[in-house]
Write a protein that holds these residues in place. Sequence first.
Motif, mmCIF file in Angstrom:
data_model
loop_
_atom_site.group_PDB
_atom_site.id
_atom_site.type_symbol
_atom_site.label_atom_id
_atom_site.label_comp_id
_atom_site.label_asym_id
_atom_site.label_seq_id
_atom_site.Cartn_x
_atom_site.Cartn_y
_atom_site.Cartn_z
ATOM 1 N N ASP A 125 -1.616 -5.694 -0.620
ATOM 2 C CA ASP A 125 -0.683 -4.602 -0.341
ATOM 3 C C ASP A 125 0.511 -5.046 0.490
ATOM 4 O O ASP A 125 0.391 -5.941 1.334
ATOM 5 C CB ASP A 125 -1.382 -3.484 0.455
ATOM 6 N N PRO A 132 -1.085 -0.023 4.864
ATOM 7 C CA PRO A 132 -0.497 -0.175 3.528
ATOM 8 C C PRO A 132 0.738 0.705 3.357
ATOM 9 O O PRO A 132 0.750 1.854 3.794
ATOM 10 C CB PRO A 132 -1.623 0.280 2.594
ATOM 11 N N GLY A 137 0.145 0.841 -1.572
ATOM 12 C CA GLY A 137 0.481 -0.485 -1.069
ATOM 13 C C GLY A 137 1.698 -1.095 -1.730
ATOM 14 O O GLY A 137 2.011 -2.255 -1.513
ATOM 15 N N ARG A 139 2.166 -2.255 -4.565
ATOM 16 C CA ARG A 139 1.870 -3.480 -5.321
ATOM 17 C C ARG A 139 2.647 -3.503 -6.632
ATOM 18 O O ARG A 139 2.523 -2.604 -7.455
ATOM 19 C CB ARG A 139 0.381 -3.582 -5.633
#
Length: 185
Positions: A125, A132, A137, A139
Amino acid sequence: MDYVDPSTAAGISDVTFGPSLGRHFGAWHDLFTLLATAPTGDYDPNRLANEGRNYWAIQASWAWTWYPRPDIDLSGLAKVVWNGRNPDTDYRSGIETNLEYSANYYFAQHFFVGVSGFWHSQISDDKQYGRPAGENGNRINEVTLGPQFGWGTPRYGAYFSWKRSLYSKNTLDISQLWLNTFIAF
């Protein structure tokens, strides 16, 4: 935030440096690289656009090309990037992985046509203030693929590639047109 017009912003971005080691075994060629990116570019947390990212990053990669026949090449690059923390925002991007791939067919006088793309993903993350970032997070996960066409010798060349995003999460869902040039020295 102050708006910086990208057409008038100027300056040197972050500098990336490090060693590389290459090998050649007949039809197989590869390159191992360890790079560091230093926060040398101008950065202001109150600006929308910056030349630098304001943090260190370390990158390890392995690139390869294989010629199963003289008129065909299969190439790839696997990379891992460890991002540092931006001290002005306490933001740290997660560990990134990248896999680039291409396959090309050479015809008449060093011209080639092929396909290329990449898979860019984060395995950890993004974090800010120890938690996060965002709901997931932040991502990144993206897969692209598209055609390419160019001309090249073992010493120099250029090619166009168009990459279309097949899947994207926490990043832009766009098509990309690239002009790449290379020279060996």
